[in-house]
Design a protein around this motif. Structure first.
Motif, mmCIF file in Angstrom:
data_model
loop_
_atom_site.group_PDB
_atom_site.id
_atom_site.type_symbol
_atom_site.label_atom_id
_atom_site.label_comp_id
_atom_site.label_asym_id
_atom_site.label_seq_id
_atom_site.Cartn_x
_atom_site.Cartn_y
_atom_site.Cartn_z
ATOM 1 N N SER A 136 -4.011 10.572 -3.674
ATOM 2 C CA SER A 136 -4.875 10.375 -4.844
ATOM 3 C C SER A 136 -4.433 11.176 -6.067
ATOM 4 O O SER A 136 -4.812 10.852 -7.192
ATOM 5 N N GLY A 137 -3.633 12.238 -5.861
ATOM 6 C CA GLY A 137 -3.150 13.009 -7.003
ATOM 7 C C GLY A 137 -1.938 12.411 -7.688
ATOM 8 O O GLY A 137 -1.474 12.943 -8.711
ATOM 9 N N HIS A 138 -1.422 11.305 -7.158
ATOM 10 C CA HIS A 138 -0.245 10.675 -7.763
ATOM 11 C C HIS A 138 -0.579 10.194 -9.166
ATOM 12 O O HIS A 138 -1.668 9.669 -9.425
ATOM 13 N N ARG A 139 0.365 10.332 -10.068
ATOM 14 C CA ARG A 139 0.125 9.993 -11.483
ATOM 15 C C ARG A 139 -0.264 8.532 -11.685
ATOM 16 O O ARG A 139 -0.932 8.185 -12.674
ATOM 17 N N ALA A 140 0.162 7.641 -10.784
ATOM 18 C CA ALA A 140 -0.066 6.213 -10.981
ATOM 19 C C ALA A 140 -1.304 5.689 -10.248
ATOM 20 O O ALA A 140 -1.654 4.519 -10.385
ATOM 21 N N VAL A 141 -1.949 6.537 -9.473
ATOM 22 C CA VAL A 141 -3.085 6.097 -8.660
ATOM 23 C C VAL A 141 -4.372 6.218 -9.471
ATOM 24 O O VAL A 141 -4.697 7.278 -9.983
ATOM 25 N N ARG A 142 -5.098 5.115 -9.578
ATOM 26 C CA ARG A 142 -6.350 5.087 -10.314
ATOM 27 C C ARG A 142 -7.498 4.681 -9.386
ATOM 28 O O ARG A 142 -7.344 3.790 -8.560
ATOM 29 N N ASN A 143 -8.619 5.335 -9.548
ATOM 30 C CA ASN A 143 -9.857 4.978 -8.848
ATOM 31 C C ASN A 143 -9.675 4.855 -7.334
ATOM 32 O O ASN A 143 -9.997 3.830 -6.737
ATOM 33 N N PRO A 144 -9.167 5.898 -6.666
ATOM 34 C CA PRO A 144 -9.066 5.837 -5.205
ATOM 35 C C PRO A 144 -10.456 5.814 -4.583
ATOM 36 O O PRO A 144 -11.346 6.551 -5.008
ATOM 37 N N ARG A 145 -10.641 4.991 -3.554
ATOM 38 C CA ARG A 145 -11.971 4.828 -2.972
ATOM 39 C C ARG A 145 -11.861 4.338 -1.539
ATOM 40 O O ARG A 145 -10.892 3.660 -1.170
ATOM 41 N N THR A 146 -12.858 4.699 -0.743
ATOM 42 C CA THR A 146 -12.919 4.232 0.639
ATOM 43 C C THR A 146 -14.332 3.781 0.958
ATOM 44 O O THR A 146 -15.305 4.272 0.387
ATOM 45 N N ASP A 170 0.757 5.811 9.352
ATOM 46 C CA ASP A 170 1.627 6.645 8.518
ATOM 47 C C ASP A 170 2.682 5.794 7.814
ATOM 48 O O ASP A 170 2.968 5.997 6.624
ATOM 49 N N ARG A 171 3.276 4.852 8.542
ATOM 50 C CA ARG A 171 4.279 3.964 7.948
ATOM 51 C C ARG A 171 3.701 3.237 6.746
ATOM 52 O O ARG A 171 4.334 3.109 5.692
ATOM 53 N N VAL A 172 2.493 2.702 6.916
ATOM 54 C CA VAL A 172 1.847 1.961 5.828
ATOM 55 C C VAL A 172 1.721 2.831 4.582
ATOM 56 O O VAL A 172 2.126 2.447 3.480
ATOM 57 N N TRP A 173 1.190 4.049 4.763
ATOM 58 C CA TRP A 173 0.914 4.891 3.600
ATOM 59 C C TRP A 173 2.170 5.514 3.006
ATOM 60 O O TRP A 173 2.250 5.756 1.795
ATOM 61 N N ILE A 174 3.185 5.750 3.825
ATOM 62 C CA ILE A 174 4.471 6.228 3.297
ATOM 63 C C ILE A 174 5.080 5.185 2.373
ATOM 64 O O ILE A 174 5.565 5.497 1.266
ATOM 65 N N ASP A 175 5.032 3.926 2.793
ATOM 66 C CA ASP A 175 5.607 2.870 1.969
ATOM 67 C C ASP A 175 4.741 2.569 0.747
ATOM 68 O O ASP A 175 5.266 2.136 -0.288
ATOM 69 N N ILE A 176 3.426 2.781 0.857
ATOM 70 C CA ILE A 176 2.573 2.665 -0.332
ATOM 71 C C ILE A 176 2.914 3.767 -1.328
ATOM 72 O O ILE A 176 3.007 3.525 -2.552
ATOM 73 N N ALA A 177 3.130 4.969 -0.830
ATOM 74 C CA ALA A 177 3.515 6.081 -1.728
ATOM 75 C C ALA A 177 4.845 5.772 -2.409
ATOM 76 O O ALA A 177 5.024 6.072 -3.604
ATOM 77 N N GLU A 178 5.770 5.173 -1.679
ATOM 78 C CA GLU A 178 7.046 4.789 -2.272
ATOM 79 C C GLU A 178 6.840 3.765 -3.380
ATOM 80 O O GLU A 178 7.489 3.819 -4.430
#
Length: 415
Positions: free
Chosen positions: A335-345, A401-409
């Motif tokens: 959520s701290g990534h510069r490009a991430v907006r409005n993180p929510r669950t 983890d694979r899913v979120w690693i590739d989302i971060a990429e």
């Protein structure tokens, strides 16, 4: 040779590759060229427990050896009776009647016709339906009519009926509640909502207090309340039904997708006894005029009954809670990534916008994101620049983890 298949929500003119899937297992799909693809969106939000759950597959096979299909008008069969009894046992007690159909869209069509039939048979001329801004309820004509007017249905505008639209809840949602109060004074027939989460509208979340307030206003004015839990039902938001979190029960409830664990198509529209009684008569002209050839297909009903058995015998909600915590932790790390907006669950659903405050379905970023995830053997299908993860409940930490690693990429690459 070019395939003659015309795929849904696919612009064939873009020439994007369409992989051939051969089988599924757990939280993964396998393709004809030997790839293992992690299903991060439950194959369009339908697969709850896992792909090919043994109990559901066994029920389908057993039923296929006994009875494949029978007209449901004036006839019945054991799987339909078993599933209906199971649903009335697990769902709110006031929802006493179960009407079968084939998909989420048809469950909504049934609900709308039930609501209008209720008022017609009572001799009260109520026709208007209230909806929520940005909503989506399916792709048949009635379902499109109660969804947001957008690129999804612009070409079909002449076919759609007029509705009253409430603003999507912002802040404390008071503007939405005020609009609902004003609209209900004109005595509409019904309000239909997606409880807590608007799916195709961009994974938009709103609080249970607003949902409870909408129900309270409808009840005070005698307006029927329809809950479309096609996506939000069966644990997606953390509870069996999203309505539970607001402490409410609708007059009419739409269920599909996870009804069979996502194995085969089936839907139900559950209604209160008052809705049923408005159609009950010795006058055949007052019957509920709706059906399809495959209403209550025995094989699909057997799958649904097996799904209820899983909910009864296995710790499904514990798995849901575990997945929700794991999703929340992984989104928090990003959520701290510069490009991430409005993180929510919300329960097992995690979402955010990439590079913009609001999602846009036809964002130019969409096809690039699709290609990015496809190349990395992930089934992630962003809603424009809205990225969301909604995997089967069985997904393990390695795959998640694979899913979120590739989302971060993707955030690094496109943000």
């Amino acid at each position: 040779m070019t395939s003659p298949v015309w795929h849904p929500f696919t612009q064939h003119g873009l020439g994007e590759p369409i992989p051939l899937v051969t089988h599924g297992e757990g939280a993964a799909l396998h393709t004809s060229d030997g790839r293992r693809v992690i299903d991060a969106i439950s194959s369009w939000w339908v697969t709850t427990h896992c792909h090919r759950h043994p109990r559901i597959m066994a029920a389908i096979a057993e039923q296929a050896g006994r009875l494949d299909q029978i007209i449901f008008a004036g006839w019945t069969h054991e799987p339909a009776e078993t599933l209906a009894r199971g649903l009335t046992a697990i769902m709110p007690p006031s929802l006493t009647r179960v009407f079968y159909s084939d998909s989420g869209s048809t469950a909504v069509e049934v609900a709308l016709k039930m609501a209008l039939g209720f008022w017609a048979n009572r001799g009260e001329p109520r026709h208007r339906v209230l909806v929520m801004e940005h909503s989506y309820h399916g792709d048949t004509i009635g379902a499109m009519s109660v969804g947001a007017r957008s690129v999804f249905n612009r070409a079909y505008e002449p076919l759609l009926f007029d509705v009253g639209t409430l603003p999507f809840p912002a802040g404390d949602g008071q503007a939405t509640l005020d609009a609902c109060e004003a609209a209900c004074r004109a005595h509409p027939a019904a309000l239909i909502v997606e409880p807590l989460v608007l799916g195709a509208g961009g994974m938009l979340f709103y609080p249970p207090a607003v949902l409870a307030g909408l129900r309270r206003i409808c009840e005070a004015h005698g307006v029927l309340f329809v809950a479309d839990e096609v996506m939000t039902g069966w644990g997606r938001t953390g509870t069996l039904l999203a309505c539970e979190q607001a402490g409410i029960v609708p007059d009419i409830l739409c269920l599909s997708k996870g009804l069979t664990g996502g194995a085969v198509p089936l839907a139900v529209t559950m209604a209160s006894e008052a809705i049923f009684e408005a159609h009950w008569s010795a006058d055949r002209a007052r019957m509920f005029f709706h059906s399809s050839s495959y209403t209550a297909n025995p094989i699909a009903c057997a799958a649904g009954a097996a799904n209820l058995g899983i909910w009864r015998d296995e710790p499904v909600l514990e798995r849901v809670a575990s997945l929700g915590r794991r999703q929340e932790a992984r989104l928090a790390a990003l959520s701290g990534h510069r490009a991430v907006r409005n993180p929510r669950t919300a329960g097992t659903i995690a979402a955010f916008e990439l590079g913009a405050a609001e999602g846009a379905y036809l964002s130019e970023l969409g096809p690039r994101l699709l290609a990015h995830f496809r190349e990395r053997d992930l089934l992630v299908r962003p809603l424009g620049n809205t990225i969301y993860v909604m995997p089967p409940y069985c997904i393990d930490d390695a795959d998640l983890d694979r899913v979120w690693i590739d989302i971060a990429e993707a955030c690094d690459r496109f943000g």
